[in-house]
Design a protein around this motif. Structure first.
Motif, PDB file in Angstrom:
ATOM      1  N   TRP A  66     -24.160  28.991  -5.090  1.00 30.63           N
ATOM      2  CA  TRP A  66     -23.803  30.385  -4.874  1.00 30.63           C
ATOM      3  C   TRP A  66     -22.393  30.679  -5.391  1.00 30.63           C
ATOM      4  O   TRP A  66     -22.114  31.763  -5.905  1.00 30.63           O
ATOM      5  N   SER A  67     -21.502  29.711  -5.275  1.00 34.33           N
ATOM      6  CA  SER A  67     -20.122  29.896  -5.725  1.00 34.33           C
ATOM      7  C   SER A  67     -20.025  30.115  -7.241  1.00 34.33           C
ATOM      8  O   SER A  67     -19.002  30.571  -7.746  1.00 34.33           O
ATOM      9  N   GLU A  68     -21.096  29.797  -7.972  1.00 33.71           N
ATOM     10  CA  GLU A  68     -21.105  29.948  -9.429  1.00 33.71           C
ATOM     11  C   GLU A  68     -21.811  31.230  -9.883  1.00 33.71           C
ATOM     12  O   GLU A  68     -21.791  31.573 -11.067  1.00 33.71           O
ATOM     13  N   ALA A  69     -22.437  31.948  -8.938  1.00 33.34           N
ATOM     14  CA  ALA A  69     -23.277  33.089  -9.304  1.00 33.34           C
ATOM     15  C   ALA A  69     -22.475  34.232  -9.937  1.00 33.34           C
ATOM     16  O   ALA A  69     -22.916  34.834 -10.926  1.00 33.34           O
ATOM     17  N   TYR A  70     -21.325  34.554  -9.379  1.00 33.10           N
ATOM     18  CA  TYR A  70     -20.512  35.668  -9.884  1.00 33.10           C
ATOM     19  C   TYR A  70     -20.166  35.449 -11.361  1.00 33.10           C
ATOM     20  O   TYR A  70     -20.378  36.332 -12.203  1.00 33.10           O
ATOM     21  N   GLN A  71     -19.644  34.281 -11.662  1.00 35.49           N
ATOM     22  CA  GLN A  71     -19.248  33.983 -13.042  1.00 35.49           C
ATOM     23  C   GLN A  71     -20.464  33.937 -13.961  1.00 35.49           C
ATOM     24  O   GLN A  71     -20.399  34.385 -15.110  1.00 35.49           O
ATOM     25  N   ALA A  72     -21.576  33.411 -13.441  1.00 37.97           N
ATOM     26  CA  ALA A  72     -22.794  33.332 -14.256  1.00 37.97           C
ATOM     27  C   ALA A  72     -23.297  34.724 -14.622  1.00 37.97           C
ATOM     28  O   ALA A  72     -23.806  34.948 -15.736  1.00 37.97           O
ATOM     29  N   LEU A  73     -23.158  35.683 -13.709  1.00 38.94           N
ATOM     30  CA  LEU A  73     -23.530  37.062 -14.003  1.00 38.94           C
ATOM     31  C   LEU A  73     -22.562  37.677 -15.012  1.00 38.94           C
ATOM     32  O   LEU A  73     -22.967  38.409 -15.925  1.00 38.94           O
ATOM     33  N   GLN A  74     -21.290  37.383 -14.854  1.00 36.56           N
ATOM     34  CA  GLN A  74     -20.275  37.877 -15.793  1.00 36.56           C
ATOM     35  C   GLN A  74     -20.572  37.417 -17.215  1.00 36.56           C
ATOM     36  O   GLN A  74     -20.478  38.186 -18.176  1.00 36.56           O
ATOM     37  N   GLN A  75     -20.943  36.128 -17.322  1.00 33.41           N
ATOM     38  CA  GLN A  75     -21.163  35.517 -18.629  1.00 33.41           C
ATOM     39  C   GLN A  75     -22.599  35.668 -19.120  1.00 33.41           C
ATOM     40  O   GLN A  75     -22.963  35.120 -20.159  1.00 33.41           O
ATOM     41  N   LYS A  76     -23.406  36.403 -18.345  1.00 36.01           N
ATOM     42  CA  LYS A  76     -24.809  36.677 -18.698  1.00 36.01           C
ATOM     43  C   LYS A  76     -25.663  35.417 -18.811  1.00 36.01           C
ATOM     44  O   LYS A  76     -26.628  35.361 -19.568  1.00 36.01           O
ATOM     45  N   VAL A  77     -25.265  34.406 -18.040  1.00 38.98           N
ATOM     46  CA  VAL A  77     -26.097  33.202 -17.926  1.00 38.98           C
ATOM     47  C   VAL A  77     -27.358  33.545 -17.141  1.00 38.98           C
ATOM     48  O   VAL A  77     -28.442  33.020 -17.387  1.00 38.98           O
ATOM     49  N   ILE A  78     -27.212  34.453 -16.175  1.00 44.52           N
ATOM     50  CA  ILE A  78     -28.330  34.974 -15.393  1.00 44.52           C
ATOM     51  C   ILE A  78     -28.266  36.496 -15.416  1.00 44.52           C
ATOM     52  O   ILE A  78     -27.222  37.074 -15.736  1.00 44.52           O
ATOM     53  N   GLU A  79     -29.418  37.135 -15.065  1.00 43.49           N
ATOM     54  CA  GLU A  79     -29.454  38.595 -15.031  1.00 43.49           C
ATOM     55  C   GLU A  79     -29.555  39.160 -13.626  1.00 43.49           C
ATOM     56  O   GLU A  79     -29.634  40.375 -13.452  1.00 43.49           O
ATOM     57  N   GLY A  80     -29.567  38.255 -12.643  1.00 45.58           N
ATOM     58  CA  GLY A  80     -29.669  38.764 -11.284  1.00 45.58           C
ATOM     59  C   GLY A  80     -29.644  37.664 -10.244  1.00 45.58           C
ATOM     60  O   GLY A  80     -29.730  36.472 -10.561  1.00 45.58           O
ATOM     61  N   VAL A  81     -29.516  38.097  -8.987  1.00 42.29           N
ATOM     62  CA  VAL A  81     -29.548  37.177  -7.847  1.00 42.29           C
ATOM     63  C   VAL A  81     -30.386  37.815  -6.749  1.00 42.29           C
ATOM     64  O   VAL A  81     -30.606  39.025  -6.738  1.00 42.29           O
ATOM     65  N   GLU A  82     -30.870  36.991  -5.840  1.00 46.39           N
ATOM     66  CA  GLU A  82     -31.502  37.522  -4.625  1.00 46.39           C
ATOM     67  C   GLU A  82     -30.591  37.141  -3.478  1.00 46.39           C
ATOM     68  O   GLU A  82     -30.225  35.974  -3.315  1.00 46.39           O
ATOM     69  N   VAL A  83     -30.160  38.148  -2.712  1.00 42.76           N
ATOM     70  CA  VAL A  83     -29.139  37.889  -1.704  1.00 42.76           C
ATOM     71  C   VAL A  83     -29.161  38.997  -0.657  1.00 42.76           C
ATOM     72  O   VAL A  83     -29.667  40.094  -0.909  1.00 42.76           O
ATOM     73  N   HIS A  84     -28.653  38.700   0.515  1.00 44.26           N
ATOM     74  CA  HIS A  84     -28.570  39.696   1.572  1.00 44.26           C
ATOM     75  C   HIS A  84     -27.301  40.530   1.390  1.00 44.26           C
ATOM     76  O   HIS A  84     -26.344  40.103   0.741  1.00 44.26           O
TER      77      HIS A  84
END
Length: 338
Positions: free
Chosen positions: A207-225
């Motif tokens: 989870w600690s890597e999700a923000y940066q991964a979204l910034q760098q377009k490694v991923i296009e989304g997350v599922e989270v509360h």
């Protein structure tokens, strides 16, 4: 003179040894009290969440009450933001008897007892009360008892973190919109299989890597509360939120069973009671503030997308077959009278 100094140091060392004040193993130590020696214990509790999160506030209550009710003989140290380590690392330490614990979910505990993952299955519950009802079933109670054989003690499993929703860079209103999108998964089979059944491609990240991964377009989304979306500022790097509510995230405080067994019985009871009380109060804050958390995301620039929730529910149901949980799901549904 040198001989006198050495003699003095030797006498001091012998005096320390005689008092028995050296650190004991597995988070325990002994200190002299008015009635003799009183053993003290230290429990280190970790979470991936920030200190502003309601669950962390619940842990602060747990710490305060446990220390007060044990007269300071059980000390609780709290670690936010994965400072104590990833869930899996902390669980492995607990498994071998270390005085550590972690707030974690059924999906991760399924790495030890596979069937436990059913408790976080997609759309198995619709809200907090529904998720809590799962923890009163014979299925949960039997599985929770089994964890003792794996070295774990579940103090309570009532820390509600909210409904899990999709935060994405493109609008998602139906399962087909997830086709080709890379969505972050925690790595648990339940999360991965559920997202894939709903149509997404998955990428396993901490989870600690999700923000940066979204910034760098490694991923296009997350599922989270919603509370975690605010705590991690995930709304800054996504543009849309789809209120799928595919998981009701009920988590638990899991510690070492070997460490727990070394506590006096009255201390054991205090830890269980105060964990439950803390989970109950933290959950009430999450529920009370959920709309506020969502509004913060909207104010931060995220747009709410209307979705066909029944279509997502139907798609996600395939995950129970992929996971081998169909029979277990039927048993839970029958027991709950749904």
């Amino acid at each position: 003179m040198r001989k006198q100094i050495m003699a003095t140091l030797l006498i001091a060392a012998m005096a320390v040894t005689a008092t028995g004040c050296g650190a004991a193993s597995n988070g325990g130590s002994e200190s002299a009290g008015s009635g003799g020696k009183t053993k003290t214990y230290t429990l280190k509790v970790g979470t991936v969440l920030t200190e502003a999160d309601p669950i962390y506030l619940g842990l602060e209550q747990f710490k305060k009450n446990v220390e007060e009710k044990t007269g300071g003989n059980v000390k609780v140290e709290l670690y936010s933001g994965s400072q104590l380590g990833a869930d899996e690392d902390v669980l492995e330490q607990a498994k071998v008897g270390a005085g550590v614990g972690i707030i974690t979910d059924p999906g991760r505990m399924a790495n030890y007892i596979k069937d436990f993952g059913i408790l976080s299955g997609p759309y198995l519950a619709d809200d907090y009360e529904g998720a809590l009802a799962l923890m009163n079933t014979s299925v949960y109670k039997d599985l929770a008892d089994e964890f003792k054989n794996d070295g774990f003690k579940i103090l309570s499993f009532n820390y509600y973190q909210g409904s899990r929703n999709l935060f994405t860079k493109t609008p998602v209103s139906k399962p087909e919109d997830l086709n080709g999108l890379r969505i972050r998964s925690s790595g648990s089979d339940v999360v991965t299989k559920s997202l894939e059944a709903m149509g997404a491609n998955t990428t396993v990240l901490a989870w600690s890597e999700a923000y940066q991964a979204l910034q760098q377009k490694v991923i296009e989304g997350v599922e989270v509360h919603n509370s975690a979306a605010v705590g991690s500022s995930i709304y800054e790097v996504t543009d849309y939120v789809t209120l799928t509510g595919h998981f009701q995230l009920l988590t638990g405080l899991v510690i070492s069973n070997d460490w727990f067994d070394k506590l006096p019985e009255d201390y054991q009871k205090i830890l269980e009671e105060e964990s439950y009380n803390a989970g109950k109060n933290a959950s009430s804050i999450v529920i009370e503030k959920d709309d506020e958390f969502l509004q913060k995301c909207i104010d931060g620039g995220v747009e709410v997308v209307d979705c066909d929730k029944e279509a997502f529910k139907k798609a996600a149901d395939k995950a129970y077959d992929e996971l081998g949980y169909r029979e277990l799901k039927d048993k839970l549904v029958a027991e709950l009278g749904k």
